[in-house]
Design an enzyme around this catalytic site. Structure first.
Site, PDB file in Angstrom:
ATOM      1  CG  ASP A   9      -0.156  -0.061   2.529  1.00 28.35           C
ATOM      2  OD1 ASP A   9       1.000  -0.532   2.524  1.00 28.35           O
ATOM      3  OD2 ASP A   9      -0.713   0.346   3.573  1.00 28.35           O
ATOM      4  CD  GLU A  10       4.575   3.255   3.498  1.00 29.05           C
ATOM      5  OE1 GLU A  10       5.408   4.032   3.968  1.00 29.05           O
ATOM      6  OE2 GLU A  10       4.062   2.321   4.158  1.00 29.05           O
TER       7      GLU A  10
END
Length: 361
Positions: free
Chosen positions: A115-116
């Protein structure tokens, strides 16, 4: 290390963080979950008290639920917490989809988690805040997920920026404001400051970046060892580490969205020809070849079709040949009338151009 040493840094860095990623995906797929506190993890009542929270939505976070918390503890903090078992295969697929969007803006990408990621967009001529806005729009348009983006000239500031306005926010930290931003930052927000480090700072009376900035490098080394150097430069809004491109290029493609729908076959062919020329240019620039050519078509009703051709050998980087193949697929999908809003061409099954097919007789 002397005080007059200055780091001249002209990079443009984005840090992209998908808001409560796993929880947001589950809420997207089941809208009923949007109105309840949600924890992604195993329900302790159904798993003999075992389980850990992978992430939680913002309703649950307000009640004190957070990542890595035991499921029993989470349920004590929030008795109404709804548990959903994580589906990591689904999350990985969406992450791949998001990374394909990143590649539309830059190829220098450092994934941190599903997610990053950090993106170095220095070579992109567009202004960083505009890039951040377009990137967020593309992720929302393609996945229905929101993200928070930090924009600055190094990774630490970009990361702090993405955390500053969550969820669904953009924070730009320009050079002229970076030092003031760091001076006002609570000491617990500095990168790498955990509970033990925070205890030391509390004993030293260090509460924020201004207090940290006042400490000498020698003192920081005495108290924190080699991490003292990191803290010293953080307090001065300086971070030297580059964005480390750890991603493996899986595809090269281009898309065009049309303000007015295409209804004419010649217009479609011209659009495919333009896309093919851009894709070939990118493939030649990166010295790549592809075995699969995929065509993407979206009509006026937002119905999207993707169909591909895979060869035993790699495709010749010939825009005219690619255009003909794309039109064969298009005519198969739309033999009669059509109203097209988006067209795309993508090469996958990527190999370096030094690859040579070997035939055994």
């Amino acid at each position: 290390m002397t005080e007059f040493l200055q780091a001249v840094d002209h990079r443009k860095i984005l840090h992209v963080d998908i808001d409560a990623f796993y929880a947001q995906v589950e809420m997207r797929d089941n809208p009923k979950l949007k109105t309840v506190p949600l924890g992604i993890g195993r329900d302790p009542d159904q798993h003999h008290g075992h389980g850990v929270i992978a992430t939680a939505n913002y309703l649950a976070r307000k009640a004190g639920v957070h990542s890595a918390m035991g499921s029993i503890e989470a349920k004590r903090a929030c008795p109404d917490l709804v548990f959903v078992a994580p589906d990591f295969d689904k999350y990985r697929q969406i992450s791949v989809q998001i990374h394909a969007i990143y590649h539309e803006f830059t190829d220098t990408i450092e994934p941190v988690a599903l997610d990053e990621a950090y993106l170095d967009v220095t070579e992109n001529k567009m202004a960083s805040p505009t890039l951040a806005a377009q990137l967020r729009h593309r992720i929302w348009q393609e996945t229905g997920l929101t993200c928070s983006v930090g924009v600055s000239y190094n990774k630490v500031l970009a990361k702090l920026g993405s955390e500053h306005h969550k969820p669904n926010g953009v924070t730009v930290i320009p050079r002229e404001l970076a030092q003031d931003f760091m001076l006002a930052l609570p000491i617990k927000a500095f990168r790498g400051v955990g509970e033990k480090t925070l205890e030391k700072f509390q004993k030293l009376g260090v509460k924020d970046g201004r207090d940290l900035h006042a400490m000498s490098l020698d003192d920081l080394r005495v108290y924190f060892g080699s991490f003292g150097d990191v803290l010293y430069w953080q307090a001065r809004a300086t971070h030297f580490s580059p964005v480390k491109d750890r991603s493996v290029r899986q595809s090269v493609g281009k898309e065009s969205t049309f303000e007015f729908a295409l209804h004419d076959r010649q217009q479609v062919e011209a659009a495919f020809k333009e896309l093919a020329e851009k894709v070939v240019q990118n493939m030649e620039k990166r010295k790549l070849l592809g075995r699969t050519l995929t065509v993407k078509i979206r009509d006026d009703d937002f119905h999207t079709q993707t169909k591909g051709i895979t060869l035993a050998d790699t495709f010749d980087l010939d825009p005219a040949f690619m255009t003909r193949q794309a039109m064969l697929i298009f005519d198969d999908c739309y033999p009669d009338e059509f109203s097209v809003r988006l067209l795309g061409l993508t090469f996958s099954n990527i190999v370096p151009q030094k690859y040579e097919a070997v035939t055994l007789f």
